[in-house]
Design a protein around this motif. Structure first.
Motif, mmCIF file in Angstrom:
data_model
loop_
_atom_site.group_PDB
_atom_site.id
_atom_site.type_symbol
_atom_site.label_atom_id
_atom_site.label_comp_id
_atom_site.label_asym_id
_atom_site.label_seq_id
_atom_site.Cartn_x
_atom_site.Cartn_y
_atom_site.Cartn_z
ATOM 1 N N TRP A 433 25.249 23.823 41.506
ATOM 2 C CA TRP A 433 24.483 24.468 40.439
ATOM 3 C C TRP A 433 24.940 23.984 39.062
ATOM 4 C CZ3 TRP A 433 20.085 26.215 39.485
ATOM 5 C CH2 TRP A 433 19.351 26.974 40.397
ATOM 6 N N LEU A 434 26.219 23.687 38.911
ATOM 7 C CA LEU A 434 26.711 23.190 37.625
ATOM 8 C C LEU A 434 26.057 21.859 37.282
ATOM 9 C CD1 LEU A 434 28.683 23.353 35.234
ATOM 10 C CD2 LEU A 434 30.393 22.221 36.671
ATOM 11 N N GLY A 437 22.311 22.463 36.513
ATOM 12 C CA GLY A 437 22.124 23.113 35.219
ATOM 13 C C GLY A 437 22.382 22.185 34.048
ATOM 14 N N ALA A 489 16.684 26.618 36.556
ATOM 15 C CA ALA A 489 17.426 27.790 37.020
ATOM 16 C C ALA A 489 16.512 28.979 37.283
ATOM 17 C CB ALA A 489 18.499 28.178 35.998
ATOM 18 N N SER A 528 24.794 28.796 37.935
ATOM 19 C CA SER A 528 24.591 27.800 36.883
ATOM 20 C C SER A 528 25.078 28.271 35.524
ATOM 21 C CB SER A 528 23.110 27.439 36.790
ATOM 22 O OG SER A 528 22.348 28.571 36.378
#
Length: 564
Positions: A433-434, A437, A489, A528
């Motif tokens: 998710w990082l 994002g 997101a 995120s």
């Protein structure tokens, strides 16, 4: 004479198919071809227990050479060359008892134009990526007896639906000449001294190169000939303003103009006047424009599979669709996105899962027709995109991530594939998710920068007022940081926990399930870190894709998210 090599085609079979024939050319029995292969279900070297797991060679665990990899390219750069116009003709009527007739030179044909059209039949940009150039046909020159030249052939670039077209640069010589001609005509209203060159001779009129003089004229006649002003002509097609930006997110019923061809030249009959009965000149065809564009394909899949390398995404795609994506026990097995289609009714008309979708507006060939109202239609299938694995720093162009992360932007649902046998599942989900994002924020900043550049006024009155929404009264660009990355997101998402048949997977899955429940309740922030992200019902589904266990739940859950 007997034909050389007349022993028959069977001689070449051992050479063409060495796996079927033995070393002496004898055919191997069919039952000896069945093999069993060992495939590791995880990339974690600290789990030796999985080395003893053997799987039979099946469709979900195929042999290394059992895969399909079509040509695929999601980026392409093209240089477009529109067709120049043909020259006008200088001709006079010649008949019996009429040795010196009136002018009858034909006009030159218009140059070909370049169009672009989004169609469902194309799935990749690899044809255009290899092509590099696109040239439209040149207009033919006019002929005698008032015969006009043939028009140049147009070029239509067929691209997949979901292609984004951006203009990089353009060279339009006719637009520059038109601007200079207007300035010269404005100066002619006032008395201006004749400009002289270094030798003291008058400088030739720049418009003179746009004329064609009769070949039989002498050099002295060429210097004395008086040419009229170039006629002001309307273009056959209006060239789109710079910069061109097209988002072809649905099929286009008609091709869209990119580069307009040049106008054909005028024959000598156009310049007949009361004082000039026999013009000995005609005009040349217009030069064509050149444009450089960049195309980027964003796949329009309903579901996008996101995961680390060798997490089991391709095996999952094989389990739920008829895709023959390549699978193997090494990192970056998937080097390009794969698209699979999940058929809900098994092509029998009886849907396993009832699902409905809102159909898009009908695309009509009539541009003036009113759009039809959206209707509710039963869903019979949906598509899944298998995206190459992401690593840490993928948004900074590390690994293969940034080259294919753009395909996540158009997916309706995101499915994060986590390997339960390769470390902590929660940390893997946060890492994925990082990257997603950060990539979303980077793309939004690029889009804002592009819109600011498009809002710059290059006219003569530029700088007097700033009425654009992207600029403040002091000339500073506005920035919007609130909700950055929300366009990705904010999509519905869930987790597919693969390789659930490995030892120790239950404890890892229990921790992942508790974490997602905390995110749904609001006790934990979104992975995120984006405010306002989708946390309605975050779920994790354990599966063993290589055995086909639990994949039906993935289909049912996906359909529920697509229906909203």
């Amino acid at each position: 004479m007997a034909c050389r090599g007349s022993r028959g085609p069977r001689v070449f079979l051992p050479f063409l198919y060495p796996s079927i024939f033995g070393p002496n050319g004898s055919r191997i029995p069919r039952f000896n071809l069945a093999v069993h292969g060992r495939r590791h279900a995880s990339t974690d070297p600290s789990a030796p227990a999985q080395d003893d797991i053997e799987y039979a060679t099946t469709r979900l665990n195929p042999s290394p050479d059992d895969y399909s990899m079509p040509n695929f390219a999601d980026k392409a750069k093209l240089t477009l060359h529109a067709g120049p116009g043909g020259h006008g003709c200088i001709s006079f009527l010649r008949e019996a008892y009429m040795a010196d007739g009136p002018p009858n030179g034909g006009d030159g044909g218009h140059g070909g134009s370049i169009y672009i059209q989004a169609v469902h039949s194309e799935t990749s940009l690899h044809k255009l990526a290899r092509r590099k150039f696109a040239r439209a046909g040149r207009g033919k020159s006019g002929q005698g007896s008032a015969k006009g030249g043939q028009r140049g052939e147009d070029v239509i670039l067929s691209v997949p639906v979901g292609t984004v077209v951006r203009e990089i640069s353009r060279d339009d010589p006719e637009a520059v000449e038109e601007y200079l001609t207007k300035k010269r005509r404005k100066r002619r209203r006032e008395p201006v001294a004749v400009e002289m060159d270094e030798d003291g001779e008058p400088i030739e009129d720049p418009d003179r190169k746009k004329w064609i003089l009769y070949p039989g004229m002498s050099s002295s006649e060429r210097k004395r000939v008086e040419l009229p002003d170039l006629p002001i002509r309307d273009r056959l097609l209006k060239q789109p303003k710079a910069p061109v930006y097209l988002d072809l997110s649905r099929p286009t019923p008609r091709p869209i103009l990119l580069a307009a061809g040049g106008l054909g030249g005028l024959g000598n009959p156009h310049f007949v006047s009361k004082n000039l009965r026999k013009p000995m000149f005609a005009t040349r065809g217009e030069n064509a424009m050149t444009m450089e564009i960049e195309m980027e394909l964003k796949l329009l899949a309903d579901v996008g599979l996101v995961g680390l390398p060798n997490a089991g995404k391709s095996t999952l795609l094989r389990a739920v669709t008829n895709s023959r994506a390549r699978v193997g026990n090494w990192a970056f097995t998937t080097l390009q996105p794969n698209i699979g289609t999940v058929v809900l009714d098994n092509n029998k008309g009886r849907p396993v899962v009832k699902s409905f979708k809102v159909t898009a507006e009908d695309v009509s060939d009539d541009p003036w027709a009113e759009p039809a109202e959206p209707e509710l239609q039963q869903r019979t299938k949906f598509t899944i995109a298998d995206i190459p694995g992401l690593i840490e720093g993928a948004h900074l162009d590390r690994g293969l991530g940034i080259a294919f992360l753009r395909h996540v932007e158009r997916a309706g649902v995101l499915a994060f594939v986590i390997d339960l046998g390769n470390g902590n599942a929660v940390e893997a989900l946060k890492a994925l998710w990082l990257e997603v994002g950060l990539y979303a924020q980077m793309r939004e900043e690029e889009e804002q920068q592009r819109e600011r550049e498009a809002a710059i006024d290059w006219s003569a009155s530029a700088g007097e007022t700033m009425q654009s929404d992207f600029w403040t009264s002091s000339g500073v660009a506005k920035t919007t940081t609130a909700g950055a990355g929300l366009h990705i997101a904010g999509k519905p998402w869930f987790v597919v926990a693969t390789k659930g048949d490995l030892p120790g997977a239950q404890e890892n899955f229990a921790e992942l399930r508790d974490y997602l429940a905390a995110v749904t309740r609001g006790d934990e922030p979104h992975p995120s870190g984006v405010e306002g992200a989708w946390i309605k019902d975050c779920a994790a589904i354990p599966v063993s894709a290589i055995n086909g266990h639990g994949v039906d739940r993935v289909i049912h859950w996906t359909v529920g998210l697509l229906d909203g």
